[in-house]
Each structure stands twice: as structure tokens, then as C-alpha cells.
Design an enzyme around this catalytic site. Sequence first.
Site, PDB file in Angstrom:
ATOM      1  N   ARG A   1      -5.431  15.206   6.715  1.00 40.79           N
ATOM      2  CA  ARG A   1      -6.002  15.096   5.374  1.00 40.79           C
ATOM      3  C   ARG A   1      -6.186  16.483   4.736  1.00 40.79           C
ATOM      4  O   ARG A   1      -6.028  16.638   3.533  1.00 40.79           O
ATOM      5  CB  ARG A   1      -7.344  14.348   5.442  1.00 40.79           C
ATOM      6  CG  ARG A   1      -7.788  13.834   4.087  1.00 40.79           C
ATOM      7  CD  ARG A   1      -9.024  12.981   4.184  1.00 40.79           C
ATOM      8  NE  ARG A   1     -10.211  13.770   4.495  1.00 40.79           N
ATOM      9  CZ  ARG A   1     -11.454  13.382   4.208  1.00 40.79           C
ATOM     10  NH1 ARG A   1     -11.675  12.221   3.648  1.00 40.79           N
ATOM     11  NH2 ARG A   1     -12.479  14.133   4.520  1.00 40.79           N
TER      12      ARG A   1
ATOM     13  N   HIS B   1     -12.151   2.918  -3.188  1.00 40.68           N
ATOM     14  CA  HIS B   1     -11.367   3.629  -2.158  1.00 40.68           C
ATOM     15  C   HIS B   1     -11.719   3.227  -0.737  1.00 40.68           C
ATOM     16  O   HIS B   1     -10.854   2.905   0.077  1.00 40.68           O
ATOM     17  CB  HIS B   1     -11.543   5.144  -2.325  1.00 40.68           C
ATOM     18  CG  HIS B   1     -10.806   5.947  -1.305  1.00 40.68           C
ATOM     19  ND1 HIS B   1     -11.332   6.260  -0.067  1.00 40.68           N
ATOM     20  CD2 HIS B   1      -9.558   6.460  -1.314  1.00 40.68           C
ATOM     21  CE1 HIS B   1     -10.433   6.957   0.618  1.00 40.68           C
ATOM     22  NE2 HIS B   1      -9.354   7.094  -0.117  1.00 40.68           N
TER      23      HIS B   1
ATOM     24  N   TYR C   1      -5.222   7.453  -6.672  1.00 40.07           N
ATOM     25  CA  TYR C   1      -6.506   8.151  -6.824  1.00 40.07           C
ATOM     26  C   TYR C   1      -6.406   9.567  -7.376  1.00 40.07           C
ATOM     27  O   TYR C   1      -7.418  10.230  -7.576  1.00 40.07           O
ATOM     28  CB  TYR C   1      -7.282   8.154  -5.503  1.00 40.07           C
ATOM     29  CG  TYR C   1      -6.550   8.679  -4.293  1.00 40.07           C
ATOM     30  CD1 TYR C   1      -6.321  10.032  -4.108  1.00 40.07           C
ATOM     31  CD2 TYR C   1      -6.107   7.795  -3.304  1.00 40.07           C
ATOM     32  CE1 TYR C   1      -5.664  10.508  -2.983  1.00 40.07           C
ATOM     33  CE2 TYR C   1      -5.441   8.257  -2.183  1.00 40.07           C
ATOM     34  CZ  TYR C   1      -5.231   9.613  -2.028  1.00 40.07           C
ATOM     35  OH  TYR C   1      -4.565  10.082  -0.914  1.00 40.07           O
TER      36      TYR C   1
ATOM     37  N   HIS D   1      -5.683  -1.048   6.424  1.00 40.79           N
ATOM     38  CA  HIS D   1      -6.086  -0.446   7.713  1.00 40.79           C
ATOM     39  C   HIS D   1      -7.365  -1.104   8.241  1.00 40.79           C
ATOM     40  O   HIS D   1      -8.362  -0.418   8.482  1.00 40.79           O
ATOM     41  CB  HIS D   1      -6.366   1.062   7.604  1.00 40.79           C
ATOM     42  CG  HIS D   1      -5.334   1.868   6.902  1.00 40.79           C
ATOM     43  ND1 HIS D   1      -4.004   1.845   7.237  1.00 40.79           N
ATOM     44  CD2 HIS D   1      -5.441   2.774   5.889  1.00 40.79           C
ATOM     45  CE1 HIS D   1      -3.354   2.700   6.448  1.00 40.79           C
ATOM     46  NE2 HIS D   1      -4.185   3.252   5.629  1.00 40.79           N
TER      47      HIS D   1
ATOM     48  N   HIS E   1       0.830  -1.209   0.000  1.00 42.99           N
ATOM     49  CA  HIS E   1       0.000   0.000   0.000  1.00 42.99           C
ATOM     50  C   HIS E   1       0.858   1.249   0.000  1.00 42.99           C
ATOM     51  O   HIS E   1       1.554   1.536   0.971  1.00 42.99           O
ATOM     52  CB  HIS E   1      -0.895  -0.006   1.244  1.00 42.99           C
ATOM     53  CG  HIS E   1      -1.965   1.040   1.227  1.00 42.99           C
ATOM     54  ND1 HIS E   1      -2.981   1.040   0.304  1.00 42.99           N
ATOM     55  CD2 HIS E   1      -2.179   2.131   2.003  1.00 42.99           C
ATOM     56  CE1 HIS E   1      -3.783   2.062   0.522  1.00 42.99           C
ATOM     57  NE2 HIS E   1      -3.314   2.759   1.552  1.00 42.99           N
TER      58      HIS E   1
ATOM     59  N   GLN F   1       2.415  11.236  -1.574  1.00 42.84           N
ATOM     60  CA  GLN F   1       2.417  11.746  -0.196  1.00 42.84           C
ATOM     61  C   GLN F   1       3.827  11.820   0.408  1.00 42.84           C
ATOM     62  O   GLN F   1       4.045  12.508   1.398  1.00 42.84           O
ATOM     63  CB  GLN F   1       1.498  10.901   0.690  1.00 42.84           C
ATOM     64  CG  GLN F   1       0.022  11.096   0.335  1.00 42.84           C
ATOM     65  CD  GLN F   1      -0.918  10.213   1.141  1.00 42.84           C
ATOM     66  OE1 GLN F   1      -0.534   9.611   2.132  1.00 42.84           O
ATOM     67  NE2 GLN F   1      -2.174  10.142   0.718  1.00 42.84           N
TER      68      GLN F   1
ATOM     69  N   ASP G   1       2.279   3.234   2.761  1.00 39.80           N
ATOM     70  CA  ASP G   1       1.139   4.151   2.774  1.00 39.80           C
ATOM     71  C   ASP G   1       1.516   5.610   2.501  1.00 39.80           C
ATOM     72  O   ASP G   1       1.764   5.975   1.360  1.00 39.80           O
ATOM     73  CB  ASP G   1       0.397   3.991   4.112  1.00 39.80           C
ATOM     74  CG  ASP G   1      -0.971   4.655   4.096  1.00 39.80           C
ATOM     75  OD1 ASP G   1      -1.399   5.103   3.021  1.00 39.80           O
ATOM     76  OD2 ASP G   1      -1.629   4.729   5.150  1.00 39.80           O
TER      77      ASP G   1
HETATM   78 ZN    ZN Z   1      -4.045   4.615   2.084  1.00 44.63          ZN
END
Ligand code: ZN
Length: 456
Positions: A82, A208, A121, A270, A55, A60, A321
Site C-alpha cells: 500500500r 470503502h 476513490y 475480500h 472489483h 493500479q 482488483d
Molecule cells: Zn479493492
Amino acid sequence: MTGKISARHVLTPAGWLRDHAVHFGEDGVITSITADGFDGANAVGTLLPGMANVHTHSFQRAMAGLAERRGPTGSDDFWTWRKVMYRFLDLLDPDDIEAICAQVQMDMALAGYSASAEFHYVHHQPDGTLYADLAETSHRILAASRSSGVGLTHLPVLYTYGGLDKRALKGGQTRFGNDPERFARLYETVAQAAPDMPGDFRLGVAPHSLRAVDRAGLDACLELSSDGPVHIHAAEQVKEIEEVKHHLGKRPVRWLLDEVGLNANWCLIHATHIDDGETDGLARSGAVAGLCPTTEANLGDGIFPAARFMKAGGAIGIGSDSNIRLSVSEELRMLEVSQRLSHLGRTILSDEAIPSNGRYLYERAAAGGAQAIGRNAGAIAQGRFADLVALRDDAPFLDWAEPDQRLDSWIFGFKGNAVSDVWSAGRHIVSEGRHMLGAEIGSRFASTMRKLASAL
Ligand SMILES: [Zn+2]
């Protein structure tokens, strides 16, 4: 390119082999493991199955450290993080996305990952306008993988709603949005690019979360990827559990188990907040729990019940992640120490057959990770891809005579980079601790970061 790698210690499903060689063919698949002894060509110390990163949202990585400040209310959590992420997204163009992703994949390889699953995404322009090619940013992820050499499972994400009440996407979310019909076109466009990728490339799908996709969207995803990986953000936040219960009548993992049915193609990212029944049901389903221990700790998500889950035979994989850190050993260590803190004990994730805590974690994550990303790897065995990671053995902590001890010392005690070499489906991408295209990828990333720093 065929290859032969000889090693002092090779970790196989049958245990450690001493002074053996691993051979692979043109297609990057292991053809044999032989007792050839240890010779000079491609000779390494400790050879492990390569780790899959189940993942990652690679972009990010570029905001690592930007959300570590106290906000005005003093109550910072996932949701305030976020907001920073959405603000950051306004700045990224396709060139940036590719440059960051290539750097992240290179750093993954240096940390011991030989393949990764990109949960992707960011499809559209910052205001939601489509790119001329609907799959523009997916193509950039594929291009990054071609330059880094890290095996890719691409997971385009279906993201339709801003919440379980089906509110429209707004602000930073508009870059993500597709209805199932347009998403199917995007998916097909990526599928058409697959022949330009190496033979180990896989395409899967990622609805998602239950916040962003309804039942019809889930079904559309399952139809597109009927025999490929299906990943979903499952139960990361307590607030999200309550919302799902309110709208769907059940906790999210319970709902997925009962209403959709999970199997070995699924990876639940998660699955942090699950009760005992969900834990046992998820383990029995054959789905993989995709754990991201350093990100989950950074975001204050909570602790996954790994001890119960793994005892019940549940499969796990690890993911980086948010890429706040990129380290196989750190993910595994964080996974174990979080269990120690919650169970007030030591060596929680181990069993009678494999008392070495490090080896138990490593083998389970390598096997479950490969399953999760739909990759025929995860173990050094004939017929599997030559996804291989070598640890140095020329440093204290990594040169113990007992190979299990090397793994324990690497994961729990070693400081510095232990990975000397990485092969992904036979591609030799890291040699003597260096990536083959390090300078090129690094300078492109540095110029993207300079641009972002001046715009922020
Ligand atoms: Zn994620």
C-alpha cells in the site's frame, strides 16, 4: 443496432444449445434465442454469457510489478504494498487516470469481461486540493468506458478516516477524502452525467471499508444508493479484523450482518477472513462475495472459504482488483486451485448437477457478478442485456465436441487468448481477438506509462 449471433454452442440457463442464434434489439437487450442453425454472419464457436468484473481499481494496473521487490525489513505484506501504491498515486493526473482506465477496460474485454464495476476513490489532487469539478476523476472513468465500450457500473467511494479510531487522512490518502455531505454532492454530480452514458450504465456506491467509514457514513451511502449496488472492502487482512473487533466489538462481516443488515444489493469485497457463522450468514443474506483470487494471492491475503460458502448457496463474483493480471480464466482457476490446496482434494467447486468444474465456476461467477454490479445480465436469456463472450473453436483444447470440456480446457489448460468476440449490451467491442479501438487506446496508455516511468 440490432444484432444476430449464431453459434455452434450457446450456454443458457437451460443448458447448452447447439447451432442456435441469439438476437438482440436496438437497446442491446436479447429478444430471442432461435434454432436457426449456424450461418456465416457473426458466427462463433462457443457463446457464453459475458463476465462481470465486480472489483477494479483501474489505476493500479500501471503499477503492476512495481511492488515485487523485497523491502528493507524483509517482511513485505499488504501494508508495504500500500505504501508503494500511495507513492505512485502522487504522480497521476486526470488524463493519466482516463488513459490507464481505458487500457484496463480494453484488456478486460480481450480477457472476456463485458462489464466492470470501478471502485473509485482517487477523487482529488495529490495534495488533497479539490478539482474545479468535484467529480473530475469520475467523469474520466465514464469517458474511458465510453471509449472502451465495456459496460460500466461506477462506484464512487466514500473514504473519510485513516482508521477505526477516526484519525485524519494523511499523505497518499488525502486524494480520497470526503465527509458524507461532500460525498453526496460528488455522487449527485456523477448522477447528472448518466444521461450521456449508454442505457446499461449503473451508478452505485462504495463505503470503502469499516476502517475508513463510520456508521453515519455507511447510512449516508445507503441513502444515496437505496436500490443500487453497495460495495465494501470487508475482511481482507487479519490486522483489520482485530481492529474492527476492538472498536466495534465484533468481526467485520458479523457486524455488517447484525448491525447493518445485508441484502442482494450488497457485494462484500475480500470477505477473506470469515468464520463459519459469518460464512453461512453471508450466504443466507443474498449478498455477493466479491472474490479477487489473483490479487488476493499476490498480496498474500489468505483464502476465502468458497467451498462452504457456495455449498450454502452463496453468490460469488470475480474481480481483477489491483489488475496485476487481467484474465477471466486465471481468476477462476486461482479460485479453484486455492480451494484444492486448502482442502487437499480436486474439483472442489462443482456439484452433482454440474460436474464440470469450469462450467460450475463460470456460471456462478457470471450470474453473481451481474447481480453484484446491478446489471441485468449474467445469463443468455430473453430480456437480459446481450453481454456475450465467444471462445475460439479453431485451436486445440477449445474444439472438443463436448462443450463443458471446452470450458474446463480453457480455464485449466489453455495457453493463449481464447476470446474471439465480446459484446457488451449489444456493442461489438472485440472482434476476432482485437478491440475495435485498440491502437488509439494503446498509444494513449503508452505515453502515460512513459511519463510515469520517467517520473518514478
Ligand atoms: Zn479493492
